[in-house]
Design an enzyme around this catalytic site. Sequence first.
Site, PDB file in Angstrom:
ATOM      1  N   TYR A  44     -26.555  -1.802  32.706  1.00  0.00           N
ATOM      2  CA  TYR A  44     -25.522  -2.506  33.353  1.00  0.00           C
ATOM      3  C   TYR A  44     -25.951  -4.143  33.356  1.00  0.00           C
ATOM      4  O   TYR A  44     -25.177  -5.068  33.200  1.00  0.00           O
ATOM      5  CB  TYR A  44     -25.379  -1.973  34.733  1.00  0.00           C
ATOM      6  CG  TYR A  44     -24.400  -2.446  35.378  1.00  0.00           C
ATOM      7  CD1 TYR A  44     -22.943  -2.198  35.143  1.00  0.00           C
ATOM      8  CD2 TYR A  44     -24.436  -3.243  36.745  1.00  0.00           C
ATOM      9  CE1 TYR A  44     -21.999  -2.618  35.903  1.00  0.00           C
ATOM     10  CE2 TYR A  44     -23.333  -3.857  37.493  1.00  0.00           C
ATOM     11  CZ  TYR A  44     -22.205  -3.508  36.981  1.00  0.00           C
ATOM     12  OH  TYR A  44     -21.007  -3.956  37.950  1.00  0.00           O
ATOM     13  N   LYS A  79     -23.634  -7.260  31.913  1.00  0.00           N
ATOM     14  CA  LYS A  79     -23.129  -8.381  32.425  1.00  0.00           C
ATOM     15  C   LYS A  79     -23.575  -9.705  32.362  1.00  0.00           C
ATOM     16  O   LYS A  79     -22.871 -10.740  32.334  1.00  0.00           O
ATOM     17  CB  LYS A  79     -23.356  -8.037  34.013  1.00  0.00           C
ATOM     18  CG  LYS A  79     -22.361  -6.572  34.613  1.00  0.00           C
ATOM     19  CD  LYS A  79     -20.909  -6.874  34.250  1.00  0.00           C
ATOM     20  CE  LYS A  79     -20.175  -5.611  34.877  1.00  0.00           C
ATOM     21  NZ  LYS A  79     -18.938  -5.822  34.770  1.00  0.00           N
TER      22      LYS A  79
HETATM   23  P1  NDP Z   1     -13.239   1.776  39.138  1.00  0.00           P
HETATM   24  O1  NDP Z   1     -14.253   2.742  38.679  1.00  0.00           O
HETATM   25  O2  NDP Z   1     -12.857   1.842  40.827  1.00  0.00           O
HETATM   26  O3  NDP Z   1     -12.152   1.740  38.235  1.00  0.00           O
HETATM   27  C1  NDP Z   1     -12.435   1.372  36.840  1.00  0.00           C
HETATM   28  C2  NDP Z   1     -11.011   1.512  36.207  1.00  0.00           C
HETATM   29  O4  NDP Z   1     -11.199   1.172  34.722  1.00  0.00           O
HETATM   30  C3  NDP Z   1     -10.475   2.908  36.282  1.00  0.00           C
HETATM   31  O5  NDP Z   1      -9.020   3.008  36.378  1.00  0.00           O
HETATM   32  C4  NDP Z   1     -10.954   3.529  35.015  1.00  0.00           C
HETATM   33  O6  NDP Z   1     -10.098   4.672  34.596  1.00  0.00           O
HETATM   34  C5  NDP Z   1     -10.674   2.539  34.099  1.00  0.00           C
HETATM   35  N1  NDP Z   1     -11.372   2.599  32.747  1.00  0.00           N
HETATM   36  C6  NDP Z   1     -12.550   2.934  32.717  1.00  0.00           C
HETATM   37  N2  NDP Z   1     -13.103   3.258  31.356  1.00  0.00           N
HETATM   38  C7  NDP Z   1     -12.020   2.901  30.610  1.00  0.00           C
HETATM   39  C8  NDP Z   1     -11.705   2.681  29.419  1.00  0.00           C
HETATM   40  N3  NDP Z   1     -12.351   2.852  28.219  1.00  0.00           N
HETATM   41  N4  NDP Z   1     -10.336   2.353  28.790  1.00  0.00           N
HETATM   42  C9  NDP Z   1      -9.527   1.842  29.754  1.00  0.00           C
HETATM   43  N5  NDP Z   1      -9.828   2.060  31.342  1.00  0.00           N
HETATM   44  C10 NDP Z   1     -10.839   2.535  31.353  1.00  0.00           C
HETATM   45  O7  NDP Z   1     -14.201   0.312  39.166  1.00  0.00           O
HETATM   46  P2  NDP Z   1     -14.421  -0.901  39.850  1.00  0.00           P
HETATM   47  O8  NDP Z   1     -12.950  -1.382  40.397  1.00  0.00           O
HETATM   48  O9  NDP Z   1     -15.534  -0.513  41.141  1.00  0.00           O
HETATM   49  O10 NDP Z   1     -15.071  -1.840  39.096  1.00  0.00           O
HETATM   50  C11 NDP Z   1     -13.993  -2.684  38.349  1.00  0.00           C
HETATM   51  C12 NDP Z   1     -15.160  -3.807  37.771  1.00  0.00           C
HETATM   52  O11 NDP Z   1     -15.834  -4.593  38.913  1.00  0.00           O
HETATM   53  C13 NDP Z   1     -16.201  -3.365  36.467  1.00  0.00           C
HETATM   54  O12 NDP Z   1     -16.466  -4.241  35.564  1.00  0.00           O
HETATM   55  C14 NDP Z   1     -17.558  -3.388  37.456  1.00  0.00           C
HETATM   56  O13 NDP Z   1     -18.744  -3.785  36.715  1.00  0.00           O
HETATM   57  C15 NDP Z   1     -17.224  -4.578  38.538  1.00  0.00           C
HETATM   58  N6  NDP Z   1     -17.921  -4.618  39.468  1.00  0.00           N
HETATM   59  C16 NDP Z   1     -17.873  -3.487  40.414  1.00  0.00           C
HETATM   60  C17 NDP Z   1     -18.642  -3.447  41.548  1.00  0.00           C
HETATM   61  C18 NDP Z   1     -18.618  -2.481  42.511  1.00  0.00           C
HETATM   62  O14 NDP Z   1     -19.642  -2.349  43.364  1.00  0.00           O
HETATM   63  N7  NDP Z   1     -17.578  -1.487  42.656  1.00  0.00           N
HETATM   64  C19 NDP Z   1     -19.699  -4.834  41.823  1.00  0.00           C
HETATM   65  C20 NDP Z   1     -19.691  -5.892  40.975  1.00  0.00           C
HETATM   66  C21 NDP Z   1     -18.907  -5.742  39.720  1.00  0.00           C
HETATM   67  P3  NDP Z   1     -10.680   6.323  34.757  1.00  0.00           P
HETATM   68  O15 NDP Z   1     -10.826   6.262  36.103  1.00  0.00           O
HETATM   69  O16 NDP Z   1      -9.775   7.036  34.090  1.00  0.00           O
HETATM   70  O17 NDP Z   1     -12.008   6.004  34.218  1.00  0.00           O
END
Ligand code: NDP
Length: 230
Positions: free
Chosen positions: A135, A139
Amino acid sequence: MEISFAGKRAIVTGAGKGIGRATALALARCGAEVVAVTRTRADLDSLLLECPSIKPVCVNLGDWGATEEALREAGGNVDLLIFFPIPRSFNINVKAVLHVSQIVARGMKARGTGGSIVNISSQASQCALQDHTVYCATKGALDMLTKVMALELGPYQIRVNSVNPTVVMTKMGRLAWSDPGKAKTMTSRIPLGRFAEVEDVVNSILFLLSDKSSMTNGVTLPVDGGFLAC
Ligand code: NDP
């Protein structure tokens, strides 16, 4: 601060859940025409119930061919791109960002109207976190991708920035940080003493997408309560 995206077209990937979903809804509320991309149909169905104007695209971003096909129409006519790479894979966290950005930036350059791209990175890009080897590495690569894209696309008035949040209690955040003891090890290193709310991240994204940040290009903006400052 009033922000309007009236007349703008935005693509939000990873828009089914978490921060991506909240960003898609916020952009629609601010007047943008929003294309929401995710891979679970049920999430798009519920998103449309909440906001019928959103255009759904159901595709796995790890499938290059299917992504190109799915974005052929929508991808050429976009002002704003918000990319939520999905953890623990260079294929999605780095390569898919480059792939979708190339599709969208090609259209932005051809139309000559500029644009704004925001990638969602993490505090983990700049600080080593235990058990986060891949991860952190993805990033870190994403931050540099953001900077090089800013350099190369700037002359076309396309700005590229990232937001770098601390933990947010989405589905992903809960998986890693629900244990109170573990959570305390992190919040104790954050001067504001708490994790970020989804809204904290969305507000920073909207700022970087909007003309309010029209001279900001190539930054990796922490939304971390001061974690990276220490
Ligand atoms: P979530 O898991 O809540 O949401 C991710 C979304 O992306 C889901 O709708 C998922 O669909 C979709 N998704 C996953 N894989 C694919 C794919 N291959 N193709 C299309 N869609 C896909 O994540 P977050 O909102 O928590 O995180 C979003 C971003 O923020 C990420 O980049 C993460 O690294 C970053 N981030 C998050 C933090 C946290 O603590 N939450 C902290 C720092 C950064 P499905 O559910 O069907 O897999």
